[in-house]
Motif scaffolding. Structure first.
Motif, PDB file in Angstrom:
ATOM      1  N   MET A 189       0.795  -1.267   0.073  1.00 34.72           N
ATOM      2  CA  MET A 189       0.021  -0.043   0.006  1.00 34.72           C
ATOM      3  C   MET A 189       0.636   1.249   0.116  1.00 34.72           C
ATOM      4  O   MET A 189       1.549   1.516   0.928  1.00 34.72           O
ATOM      5  N   LYS A 190       0.643   1.950  -1.143  1.00 34.65           N
ATOM      6  CA  LYS A 190       1.534   3.356  -1.303  1.00 34.65           C
ATOM      7  C   LYS A 190       0.786   4.432  -0.427  1.00 34.65           C
ATOM      8  O   LYS A 190      -0.263   4.773  -0.585  1.00 34.65           O
ATOM      9  N   LYS A 191       1.632   5.112   0.330  1.00 32.86           N
ATOM     10  CA  LYS A 191       1.168   6.318   1.055  1.00 32.86           C
ATOM     11  C   LYS A 191       2.328   7.536   1.127  1.00 32.86           C
ATOM     12  O   LYS A 191       3.541   7.294   0.915  1.00 32.86           O
ATOM     13  N   VAL A 192       1.749   8.711   0.866  1.00 36.25           N
ATOM     14  CA  VAL A 192       2.826   9.839   0.854  1.00 36.25           C
ATOM     15  C   VAL A 192       2.897  10.140   2.316  1.00 36.25           C
ATOM     16  O   VAL A 192       2.075  10.783   3.262  1.00 36.25           O
ATOM     17  N   LEU A 193       3.981   9.898   2.877  1.00 39.59           N
ATOM     18  CA  LEU A 193       4.383  10.032   4.336  1.00 39.59           C
ATOM     19  C   LEU A 193       5.708  10.968   4.654  1.00 39.59           C
ATOM     20  O   LEU A 193       6.652  10.643   3.345  1.00 39.59           O
ATOM     21  N   ASP A 194       5.844  11.688   5.641  1.00 42.25           N
ATOM     22  CA  ASP A 194       7.367  12.259   5.775  1.00 42.25           C
ATOM     23  C   ASP A 194       7.861  10.857   6.654  1.00 42.25           C
ATOM     24  O   ASP A 194       7.343   9.973   7.051  1.00 42.25           O
ATOM     25  N   GLY A 195       9.130  11.270   6.899  1.00 41.31           N
ATOM     26  CA  GLY A 195      10.088  10.207   7.382  1.00 41.31           C
ATOM     27  C   GLY A 195       9.681   9.932   8.994  1.00 41.31           C
ATOM     28  O   GLY A 195       9.556   8.760   9.217  1.00 41.31           O
ATOM     29  N   ASN A 196       9.037  10.905   9.706  1.00 39.33           N
ATOM     30  CA  ASN A 196       8.579  10.348  10.931  1.00 39.33           C
ATOM     31  C   ASN A 196       7.563   9.634  10.995  1.00 39.33           C
ATOM     32  O   ASN A 196       7.423   8.699  11.732  1.00 39.33           O
ATOM     33  N   HIS A 197       6.657   9.918  10.136  1.00 42.40           N
ATOM     34  CA  HIS A 197       5.460   9.039  10.232  1.00 42.40           C
ATOM     35  C   HIS A 197       5.633   7.809   9.522  1.00 42.40           C
ATOM     36  O   HIS A 197       4.937   6.726  10.083  1.00 42.40           O
ATOM     37  N   HIS A 206      11.146  15.174   8.066  1.00 42.31           N
ATOM     38  CA  HIS A 206      10.198  16.174   7.580  1.00 42.31           C
ATOM     39  C   HIS A 206      10.025  16.171   6.099  1.00 42.31           C
ATOM     40  O   HIS A 206       9.343  17.005   5.485  1.00 42.31           O
ATOM     41  N   GLU A 207      10.893  14.983   5.466  1.00 39.97           N
ATOM     42  CA  GLU A 207      10.608  15.077   4.092  1.00 39.97           C
ATOM     43  C   GLU A 207       9.332  14.362   3.402  1.00 39.97           C
ATOM     44  O   GLU A 207       9.348  13.180   3.963  1.00 39.97           O
ATOM     45  N   TYR A 208       8.782  14.585   2.524  1.00 38.99           N
ATOM     46  CA  TYR A 208       7.310  14.113   2.184  1.00 38.99           C
ATOM     47  C   TYR A 208       7.933  13.144   1.023  1.00 38.99           C
ATOM     48  O   TYR A 208       8.478  13.645  -0.002  1.00 38.99           O
ATOM     49  N   ASN A 209       7.523  12.004   0.746  1.00 42.14           N
ATOM     50  CA  ASN A 209       7.740  10.959  -0.294  1.00 42.14           C
ATOM     51  C   ASN A 209       6.842   9.829  -0.117  1.00 42.14           C
ATOM     52  O   ASN A 209       6.279   9.803   0.806  1.00 42.14           O
ATOM     53  N   VAL A 210       6.985   9.100  -1.246  1.00 41.25           N
ATOM     54  CA  VAL A 210       5.899   7.873  -1.291  1.00 41.25           C
ATOM     55  C   VAL A 210       6.569   6.669  -0.798  1.00 41.25           C
ATOM     56  O   VAL A 210       7.700   6.259  -0.846  1.00 41.25           O
ATOM     57  N   VAL A 211       5.924   6.186   0.473  1.00 46.64           N
ATOM     58  CA  VAL A 211       6.100   4.854   1.068  1.00 46.64           C
ATOM     59  C   VAL A 211       5.421   3.825   0.712  1.00 46.64           C
ATOM     60  O   VAL A 211       4.107   3.974   0.821  1.00 46.64           O
ATOM     61  N   ASP A 212       5.781   2.648   0.380  1.00 41.67           N
ATOM     62  CA  ASP A 212       5.102   1.402   0.050  1.00 41.67           C
ATOM     63  C   ASP A 212       5.247   0.808   1.241  1.00 41.67           C
ATOM     64  O   ASP A 212       6.185  -0.199   1.606  1.00 41.67           O
ATOM     65  N   LEU A 213       4.025   0.678   1.965  1.00 40.73           N
ATOM     66  CA  LEU A 213       3.822   0.010   3.433  1.00 40.73           C
ATOM     67  C   LEU A 213       3.648  -1.547   2.956  1.00 40.73           C
ATOM     68  O   LEU A 213       2.925  -1.728   2.120  1.00 40.73           O
ATOM     69  N   ILE A 214       4.263  -2.530   4.057  1.00 38.35           N
ATOM     70  CA  ILE A 214       4.064  -3.792   3.803  1.00 38.35           C
ATOM     71  C   ILE A 214       2.994  -4.335   4.532  1.00 38.35           C
ATOM     72  O   ILE A 214       2.450  -3.931   5.512  1.00 38.35           O
ATOM     73  N   ASP A 215       2.424  -5.321   4.004  1.00 36.30           N
ATOM     74  CA  ASP A 215       1.140  -5.784   4.784  1.00 36.30           C
ATOM     75  C   ASP A 215       1.456  -6.384   6.170  1.00 36.30           C
ATOM     76  O   ASP A 215       2.511  -6.902   6.325  1.00 36.30           O
TER      77      ASP A 215
END
Length: 517
Positions: free
Chosen positions: A1-9, A174-183
């Motif tokens: 699942m891809k989400k736009v997140l910063d590094g902290n989140h 605080h950088e926003y990027n696309v993160v692909d979360l693992i199930d």
């Protein structure tokens, strides 16, 4: 699942899944990691089907003390911190490491206040705790921060050694990027439940004959310390194993030391953190034109394994530049440089060390190209990049140099509390539904009322460019007075668009002549 997140989140997702208890206390730029835990607790449980117990303490020292006690009771415990906050945790860090407790501290690495306070990022805080016995794992960008966050928890459980996972404050946090979360189900399969049971069986329990916190004298203390050598020797292999499992799930290429570049490189840079993504861009460009250069990204900083470092270095390497994001006053070299020097002491390689990026100083491809140029000509030890040191002459020069990125770039000039940073984040979230995005927000410590510059990029491929926008397709200005203070259009492409938010129709008359032309 891809989400736009910063590094902290991104790290928050990993920590929430693998923690039972979190002891927190806020400090910039790590605070959002702890804040996000409450939000995640509302919508989801951890991997073990429970809500995470979250307690805010009265200080970072209190958070570390409570973390130590929670771990001794048998609960997998986590905290988040930065800078002086991390230093306040040092006494308890020694205890957690000495007692083999599988806790994790996530650190948005930040400058330690010396001649002045700075809220921005470098590695002076994490280097200050390298002697505590904590394993130390680094990450380079938001998605890697998520992956290394998972690995730090999994390896801490398996290796019975606490982990400090760190990433660059602001630049990654605080950088926003696309993160692909693992199930969640896939992560669940990675947990070593036998090791969790072993850990809990040796925790404080009325039904167990176990004691902690005893006193030892000169007859056995030394032996007790050395007896733990094997735990650290096997930990590198444990981390390598979990990296391999993440690699299979995500198509990544993580190792304790990861090499990138020409297999016959003569000139190599070794470094930790977000700068590695900039280095890779220079390598890609120059190796296409016949250069033979490479880099080593250090992921597992402690324990530091000479074997794993030597295994990834090409046999052709002649010269190495080690880049440290700190200044250790009075030392003959910075920490990573000295570690590499010691690890490769038997190799016939010329090794020099340098400094970069203190207090989030921007590091560009031009700076990196300058390092490789220096290695190819006359290697200089104790050098700096990104500044002009006309006092002690440590800086190295480089010719004009840039990287053409395959994406659109936007630069937005606003001021603190005008809503432009929030609007930029909303824009990234909207675009990120169909494209890859990257966003970084430059502002000073005055925050409200201060200048803000949003650096936004979007395109069809993953964007790993951890430096300011240099060739903007669009420049947005929300405050006319900036035209009299800043050269805002110097980075606007020749056919770019200038968008000014104003009701003053005659503002063009006040622009400086070069910009009108």
């Amino acid at each position: 699942m891809k989400k736009v997140l910063d590094g902290n989140h991104a790290v928050s997702y990993a920590a929430h899944l693998l923690s039972e208890v979190e002891m927190i206390y806020p400090i910039t730029p790590s605070s959002p990691m702890a804040e996000a835990q409450d939000e995640l607790n509302i919508s989801d449980t951890n991997l073990y089907g429970d809500k995470v117990v979250i307690k805010e303490m009265e200080s970072e020292a209190g958070a570390a003390g409570a973390m130590h006690g929670s771990l001794l009771s048998g609960s997998l415990t986590t905290t988040f911190t930065s800078s002086q906050g991390l230093l306040l945790m040092i006494p308890n860090m020694y205890k957690m490491a000495g007692e083999g407790l599988p806790g994790v501290i996530h650190v948005a690495a930040r400058t330690i206040a010396t001649h002045a306070l700075s809220i921005f990022g470098d590695h002076s805080d994490i280097y200050a705790v390298r002697q505590t016995g904590f394993a130390m794992l680094s990450s380079n960008n938001p998605e890697e921060a998520y992956h290394m966050g998972l690995i730090s928890h999994l390896a801490a459980i398996d290796g019975s050694i606490p982990f400090l996972h760190f990433f660059d404050g602001f630049r990654t946090s605080h950088e926003y990027n696309v993160v692909d979360l693992i199930d969640k189900e896939q992560i669940l399969k990675l947990v070593n439940y036998n090791k969790i049971k072993e850990y809990q069986d040796r925790c404080l329990n009325l039904n167990k004959e176990i004691q902690y916190g005893l006193n030892e004298n000169e007859d056995i203390y030394f032996q007790s310390v050395e007896a733990r050598n094997k735990d650290y020797e096997k930990l590198t292999y444990i981390v390598e194993s979990y990296m391999g499992r993440i690699n299979k799930l995500c198509g990544t290429d993580y190792h304790p030391f990861t090499y990138y570049g020409s297999p016959t490189a003569k000139y190599v840079i070794i470094s930790m953190g977000s700068i590695n993504d900039t280095i890779k861009q220079v390598i890609d460009k120059e190796n296409k034109h016949g250069m033979e250069i490479g880099c080593v990204s250090v992921y597992l900083y402690r324990p530091f394994s000479p074997k794993f470092l030597k295994d990834v270095l090409p046999s052709t390497v002649e010269r190495i530049a080690v880049l440290d994001r700190t200044k250790e006053a009075g030392s003959i070299g910075e920490p990573l440089y000295l570690d590499v020097l010691s690890a490769l002491k038997d190799e016939n390689i010329n090794i020099v060390g340098g400094r970069y990026g203190l207090s989030s100083k921007n590091v560009t491809p031009q700076d990196i190209y300058g390092v490789y140029s220096m290695l190819m000509s006359t290697p200089k030890n104790n050098f700096t990049i990104g500044i002009d040191d006309d006092v002690t002459n440590t800086s190295i020069k480089s010719k004009e140099y840039s990287i053409k990125l395959d994406c659109k770039q936007i630069k937005i000039f606003g001021y603190g509390s005008d809503g432009m940073v929030s609007a930029s984040k909303d824009l990234l979230n909207i675009i990120g539904e169909d494209k890859y995005v990257q966003g970084y927000f430059e502002y000073d410590s005055k925050k409200s009322g201060g200048v803000t510059i949003s650096h936004l990029r979007y395109g069809d491929n993953k964007i790993l460019a951890p430096y300011y926008v240099e060739n903007a397709d669009i420049v947005v200005v929300t405050n006319l007075s900036y035209f009299n203070k800043y050269r805002m259009l110097d980075t606007l492409n020749k056919d770019g668009i200038l968008l000014v938010n104003t009701n003053n129709n005659s503002f063009l008359d006040d622009l400086y002549e070069d910009d009108i032309n």
